[in-house]
Design a protein around this motif. Structure first.
Motif, PDB file in Angstrom:
ATOM      1  N   LEU A 525       0.855  -1.181   0.000  1.00  0.00           N
ATOM      2  CA  LEU A 525       0.000   0.000   0.000  1.00  0.00           C
ATOM      3  C   LEU A 525       0.894   1.236   0.000  1.00  0.00           C
ATOM      4  CD1 LEU A 525      -2.604  -1.163   2.665  1.00  0.00           C
ATOM      5  CD2 LEU A 525      -2.891  -1.165   0.186  1.00  0.00           C
ATOM      6  N   ARG A 526       0.665   2.127  -0.953  1.00  0.00           N
ATOM      7  CA  ARG A 526       1.530   3.290  -1.130  1.00  0.00           C
ATOM      8  C   ARG A 526       1.487   4.190   0.110  1.00  0.00           C
ATOM      9  NH1 ARG A 526       3.473   5.927  -5.698  1.00  0.00           N
ATOM     10  NH2 ARG A 526       2.177   4.609  -7.043  1.00  0.00           N
ATOM     11  N   LEU A 527       2.659   4.566   0.592  1.00  0.00           N
ATOM     12  CA  LEU A 527       2.747   5.429   1.777  1.00  0.00           C
ATOM     13  C   LEU A 527       2.823   6.900   1.371  1.00  0.00           C
ATOM     14  CD1 LEU A 527       5.100   3.344   4.094  1.00  0.00           C
ATOM     15  CD2 LEU A 527       2.776   4.103   4.620  1.00  0.00           C
ATOM     16  N   ASP A 528       1.923   7.313   0.487  1.00  0.00           N
ATOM     17  CA  ASP A 528       1.849   8.722   0.135  1.00  0.00           C
ATOM     18  C   ASP A 528       0.930   9.492   1.070  1.00  0.00           C
ATOM     19  OD1 ASP A 528      -0.354   7.327  -0.754  1.00  0.00           O
ATOM     20  OD2 ASP A 528      -0.607   8.508  -2.585  1.00  0.00           O
ATOM     21  N   SER A 552      10.869   0.029  -0.752  1.00  0.00           N
ATOM     22  CA  SER A 552      11.211   1.353  -1.261  1.00  0.00           C
ATOM     23  C   SER A 552      11.492   1.270  -2.749  1.00  0.00           C
ATOM     24  CB  SER A 552      12.433   1.922  -0.543  1.00  0.00           C
ATOM     25  OG  SER A 552      12.825   3.146  -1.147  1.00  0.00           O
ATOM     26  N   ARG A 553      10.867   2.158  -3.500  1.00  0.00           N
ATOM     27  CA  ARG A 553      11.155   2.275  -4.924  1.00  0.00           C
ATOM     28  C   ARG A 553      11.917   3.561  -5.219  1.00  0.00           C
ATOM     29  NH1 ARG A 553       5.255   0.365  -7.369  1.00  0.00           N
ATOM     30  NH2 ARG A 553       5.145  -1.607  -6.199  1.00  0.00           N
ATOM     31  N   ALA A 554      12.346   4.239  -4.154  1.00  0.00           N
ATOM     32  CA  ALA A 554      13.111   5.470  -4.301  1.00  0.00           C
ATOM     33  C   ALA A 554      14.552   5.155  -4.698  1.00  0.00           C
ATOM     34  CB  ALA A 554      13.087   6.265  -2.999  1.00  0.00           C
ATOM     35  N   ASN A 555      15.216   6.145  -5.262  1.00  0.00           N
ATOM     36  CA  ASN A 555      16.597   5.970  -5.707  1.00  0.00           C
ATOM     37  C   ASN A 555      17.608   6.249  -4.613  1.00  0.00           C
ATOM     38  OD1 ASN A 555      15.906   5.310  -8.418  1.00  0.00           O
ATOM     39  ND2 ASN A 555      15.520   7.491  -8.824  1.00  0.00           N
ATOM     40  N   LYS A 556      17.151   6.707  -3.459  1.00  0.00           N
ATOM     41  CA  LYS A 556      18.050   7.003  -2.340  1.00  0.00           C
ATOM     42  C   LYS A 556      17.358   6.664  -1.044  1.00  0.00           C
ATOM     43  CE  LYS A 556      16.565  11.850  -2.226  1.00  0.00           C
ATOM     44  NZ  LYS A 556      17.003  13.266  -2.291  1.00  0.00           N
ATOM     45  N   PRO A 557      18.119   6.511   0.036  1.00  0.00           N
ATOM     46  CA  PRO A 557      17.484   6.182   1.328  1.00  0.00           C
ATOM     47  C   PRO A 557      16.492   7.270   1.744  1.00  0.00           C
ATOM     48  CG  PRO A 557      19.854   5.846   1.426  1.00  0.00           C
ATOM     49  CD  PRO A 557      19.584   6.567   0.132  1.00  0.00           C
ATOM     50  N   VAL A 558      15.418   6.841   2.370  1.00  0.00           N
ATOM     51  CA  VAL A 558      14.430   7.761   2.933  1.00  0.00           C
ATOM     52  C   VAL A 558      14.204   7.391   4.393  1.00  0.00           C
ATOM     53  CG1 VAL A 558      13.281   8.276   0.746  1.00  0.00           C
ATOM     54  CG2 VAL A 558      12.553   6.303   2.097  1.00  0.00           C
ATOM     55  N   GLN A 559      13.728   8.330   5.168  1.00  0.00           N
ATOM     56  CA  GLN A 559      13.478   8.112   6.585  1.00  0.00           C
ATOM     57  C   GLN A 559      12.057   7.610   6.807  1.00  0.00           C
ATOM     58  OE1 GLN A 559      15.948   8.336   8.532  1.00  0.00           O
ATOM     59  NE2 GLN A 559      15.351   8.702  10.632  1.00  0.00           N
ATOM     60  N   THR A 614       5.763   8.463   3.415  1.00  0.00           N
ATOM     61  CA  THR A 614       7.166   8.211   3.091  1.00  0.00           C
ATOM     62  C   THR A 614       7.308   8.137   1.577  1.00  0.00           C
ATOM     63  OG1 THR A 614       7.320   6.886   5.118  1.00  0.00           O
ATOM     64  CG2 THR A 614       9.154   6.724   3.545  1.00  0.00           C
ATOM     65  N   PRO A 615       8.026   9.089   0.945  1.00  0.00           N
ATOM     66  CA  PRO A 615       8.114   9.119  -0.524  1.00  0.00           C
ATOM     67  C   PRO A 615       8.679   7.827  -1.105  1.00  0.00           C
ATOM     68  CG  PRO A 615       8.978  11.150   0.437  1.00  0.00           C
ATOM     69  CD  PRO A 615       8.752  10.207   1.576  1.00  0.00           C
ATOM     70  N   GLY A 616       7.971   7.287  -2.102  1.00  0.00           N
ATOM     71  CA  GLY A 616       8.443   6.117  -2.811  1.00  0.00           C
ATOM     72  C   GLY A 616       8.339   4.815  -2.051  1.00  0.00           C
ATOM     73  N   ALA A 617       7.655   4.820  -0.913  1.00  0.00           N
ATOM     74  CA  ALA A 617       7.594   3.621  -0.066  1.00  0.00           C
ATOM     75  C   ALA A 617       6.218   2.968  -0.126  1.00  0.00           C
ATOM     76  CB  ALA A 617       7.937   3.976   1.375  1.00  0.00           C
TER      77      ALA A 617
END
Length: 803
Positions: A525-528, A552-559, A614-617
């Protein structure tokens, strides 16, 4: 209205009416005459006779047909009654005074099929209401008229008559109806329908009234049934309806610029100067269910005036929103677009049966030996002063029932008309008890019960009361066979061969607690937006660690940030005590388990985990039937809650029991109960780690002849009906096989099933074993089955055509 004398002799002329009333004027006919002394009649019989004289239309009724069962009124209850009777072999007529089916739930009005599941766990009404819910979802219908049409169209014993307004009955004798007469609302032609048994699904109880049935209108005195919610003195007050159509009360839109509004002089000022309104504006693009007139308006005999009052209220309410609401600045650009004009009634005449269901019966869930369905909606009675109630608000009272409560069969047939049933809000209840049974899905089950009983009356040559006195157990078992639920009553049908069979399966799900192996392969489920979950917890137990699985589908670590709360049953999301706030980096392009140390006792009986956007999560999920589990997300600063069989990836130490001791053994498929109850899942579930196909097998120990297999799948009866063509838990593709001469022979193959209850009939076979093979579901990796039944049925039982 006298239009005056006019010279129409010269040239081509146009004749038109100009509505000067300000709202919704009506005209029945224009009469032009050269007889200056002509005055048309102004009484009902005289108008009918004059119409005959002027148009040449005959009022002599023509015979529309002879039927075993005639249902008048095609609301949710009436339509289900007609289908139930037809499926049991009765020649059935469904006579409806509108051009569409559904009544209050139709495309004209749009009331939803609400019921017990809106307030109780695992309580959605099965049988015909669930069948029509699934038709609506599968075909993407926005209202219920088309699903009801689909429900009726393939019933070979059912004839549907639209635009036929029943306005008279013919009596065979005192206390027995012979026929009903109806006027075609488009042509004025009169038809008569001869029948053996009649079901009044008009809502207003018109068939019963014309036949001389005992009835009540209004509120009983408190002492009559010892109802503490009833008034001290009885009266004729009824609940107001609500005008509906494309919307409830009104439809408005943002015009993009200021849209001034001036209240018409005929519309009321709401609230009156100096008085409190007692209402919160729920939305700007529509109205609300509490836009109601006082209960002293007569919805029965003066329905036009009552409806007009609702229209007046709409214009007065919009004046409040635009000109006097404390937040009127939000409505500056909104313009009134549409006001509906059909009254979706809530209460009028109630016909009296052998039993009058009352407040104490439903609040204490009284067990009736003739129970045929249940109710679970609150005792929801609206304020007798309607929108004018002021500070007390829109409810007279609205207490929830502590549990679902049985409804007796004796409330579904007339006390003094020996061949009349009731299906709908005109059933035998007090004003107080009407508050819980009057919703559409509940009434649909009672329609199914009435239609089933009517067909049994034909077959057994008895009366509705005779069914109660001599055949009530048979009625109940027939309803269960049709997938209707009766509290605490299991399948005891001696004709069901499956009950005595040995049951085996390719696998059984034995998982009893949440662990990491259950997650990671499914979707997330998208965490937008903020998302949360609540799971059952043993109060006072220490939560040592908590782990969540996030992709995570982001290109960098996210918190990743989350909150842990302790909540109690009845608390909504975000209301519990904060236990901990945690954060951790989420690696890019990966599915990761993040573990957090908590080491604190959780005092409540619910553990709540809230995840921040959480972006991209994506928060991973699995399709699991975790009892007591709820998930939620924030929308417009409100928590939207679902219990839909999806569980977000949460693992704790100590582990959370997945099914609270419930198990999913093969024997559940023939244990007699076809839904989750408080103490049992009643499901066979295959091992989700082994994938599909999976099978369940019945062994009769010796060859048996059979021609019918009934299957009941899981369409997730907890909460409102799932939207979408397929329910994730429901079996989608399957085969029915029989073991003959040492090899498995295919009896039926189904692809893209979307229904809970399926009936398969075929040429008789003789076999020692029968098997259900599940090849695919709507999404879950496991096969799930509540019930399998096997019958050798007589030819006349072959009624329903499979869709």
């Amino acid at each position: 209205e006298d239009g005056g004398i006019h010279d129409l002799a010269a040239g081509t002329l146009s004749l038109a009416l100009h509505d000067l009333t300000g709202f919704f004027a009506r005209c029945d006919a224009l009469v032009l005459t050269t007889d200056l002394d002509y005055t048309p009649p102004n009484d009902l019989d005289g108008i009918k006779a004059e119409r005959v004289r002027l148009t040449g239309l005959s009022l002599e009724p023509k015979l529309a047909g002879q039927f075993d069962v005639i249902v008048v009124g095609a609301g949710a209850a009436g339509t289900c009654a007609a289908v139930a009777a037809a499926r049991l072999g009765a020649r059935t007529a469904l006579v409806q005074n509108r051009p569409v089916l559904g009544g209050n739930a139709s495309a004209e009005l749009g009331v939803g099929l609400s019921g017990a599941a809106n307030h109780q766990s695992n309580a959605r009404e099965s049988g015909l209401p669930e069948e029509v819910q699934r038709l609506k979802a599968f075909y993407g219908a926005t209202r219920f008229s088309e699903p009801f049409r689909l429900l009726t169209e393939n019933e070979k014993n059912l004839t549907v008559f639209l635009n036929q307004n029943v306005d008279a009955v013919e009596m065979a004798s005192v206390g027995r109806i012979a026929a009903v007469r109806a006027t075609d609302t488009l042509t004025g032609e009169v038809s008569r329908y001869l029948g053996k048994f009649f079901i009044d699904g008009t809502g207003d109880g018109w068939v019963g009234y014309y036949a001389g049935a005992e009835y009540r209108i209004g509120r009983e005195a408190r002492a009559e049934f010892n109802e503490d919610l009833a008034p001290e003195t009885g009266d004729s007050i009824t609940m107001s309806g609500c005008i509906m159509g494309l919307c409830c009360g009104l439809r408005a839109g943002d015009s993009g610029k200021p849209a001034p509004y001036q209240r018409p002089e005929w519309a009321p000022e709401l609230p009156e100067p100096g008085e409190e309104f007692g209402r919160n504006v729920p939305k700007l693009n529509g109205g609300a269910w509490w836009m109601e007139h006082p209960g002293t308006f007569d919805d029965l005999w003066d329905a036009e005036t009552a409806r007009d009052e609702l229209i007046r209220i709409t214009f007065g309410y919009w004046d409040y929103v635009k000109n006097r609401w404390p937040q009127q600045d939000k409505a500056v650009n909104f313009r009134l677009q549409y006001v509906p004009f059909i009254d979706a009634k809530r209460e009028s005449r109630r016909l009296i049966g052998d039993y009058i269901l009352n407040q104490n019966d439903v609040q204490h869930a009284r067990n009736f030996p003739d129970a045929v369905s249940y109710t679970g909606w609150p005792l929801d009675i609206h304020h007798p002063e309607g929108i004018y109630s002021g500070a007390p608000g829109p409810f007279d009272y609205n207490p929830h029932l502590p549990q679902i409560a049985p409804v007796p069969y004796r409330s579904l047939y007339s006390k003094n008309i020996e061949n009349l049933f009731m299906a709908g809000r005109d059933m035998s209840v007090t004003h107080v008890a009407l508050g819980t049974v009057r919703v559409q899905s509940t009434l649909a089950t009672l329609g199914q019960a009435a239609g089933t009983a009517a067909a049994m009356c034909v077959k057994r040559n008895t009366t509705p009361r005779g069914i109660y006195e001599n055949h009530i157990a048979d009625l109940q078992q027939t309803l269960l066979k049709g997938d209707q639920y009766i509290i605490g009553l299991p399948n005891q049908d001696p004709a069901d061969l499956a009950r005595q069979a040995a049951v085996t399966a390719s696998s059984v799900w034995n998982v009893s607690a949440l662990d990491r192996n259950l997650f990671g392969e499914g979707r997330g489920l998208r965490l937008d937006i903020p998302r949360a979950a609540q799971l059952p917890w043993t109060p006072g137990t220490e939560l040592k660690t908590l782990a969540v699985c996030v992709q995570s589908r982001a290109n960098k670590p996210v918190q990743l940030r989350l909150k842990v709360r302790s909540a109690r049953t009845g608390q909504s999301f975000g209301e519990g005590s904060l236990i901990a706030e945690k954060a951790a980096p989420l690696p890019p392009k990966a599915i990761t388990w993040l573990e957090f140390e908590i080491d604190q006792a959780i005092p409540g009986d619910l553990l709540e985990i809230e995840m921040a956007p959480t972006p991209g999560a994506f928060w991973m999920v699995a399709y699991l039937p975790a009892e007591g589990y709820r998930r939620a997300w924030q929308q417009d600063n409100r928590w939207m809650i679902k219990t839909d069989g999806q569980i977000q990836a949460i693992v704790t130490d100590p582990a959370i029991s997945l099914d609270q001791g419930k198990h999913y053994e093969t024997r559940n498929a023939i244990n007699g109960t076809a839904r989750i109850t408080a103490d049992q899942s009643n499901l066979w579930v295959s091992d989700p780690t082994k994938g599909l196909p999976q099978w369940l097998e019945l062994d009769f120990s010796k060859p048996r002849r059979f021609n019918t297999v009934r299957l009941t799948f899981d369409t997730h009866l907890d909460g409102s009906a799932p939207w979408g063509q397929f329910v994730s838990e429901c079996v989608r593709d399957y085969e029915i096989q029989a073991l003959q001469d040492g090899s498995w022979q295919t009896l039926a193959v189904v692809y893209d099933n979307f229904q809970r209850h399926r009936v398969h009939r075929f040429d008789p076979v003789t076999a020692k074993k029968v098997r259900l093979v599940v090849d695919a579901t709507g999404g879950t990796p496991a096969a799930r089955l509540f019930e399998i039944r096997v019958y050798d049925e007589p030819a006349e039982a072959f009624v329903k055509t499979e869709r």
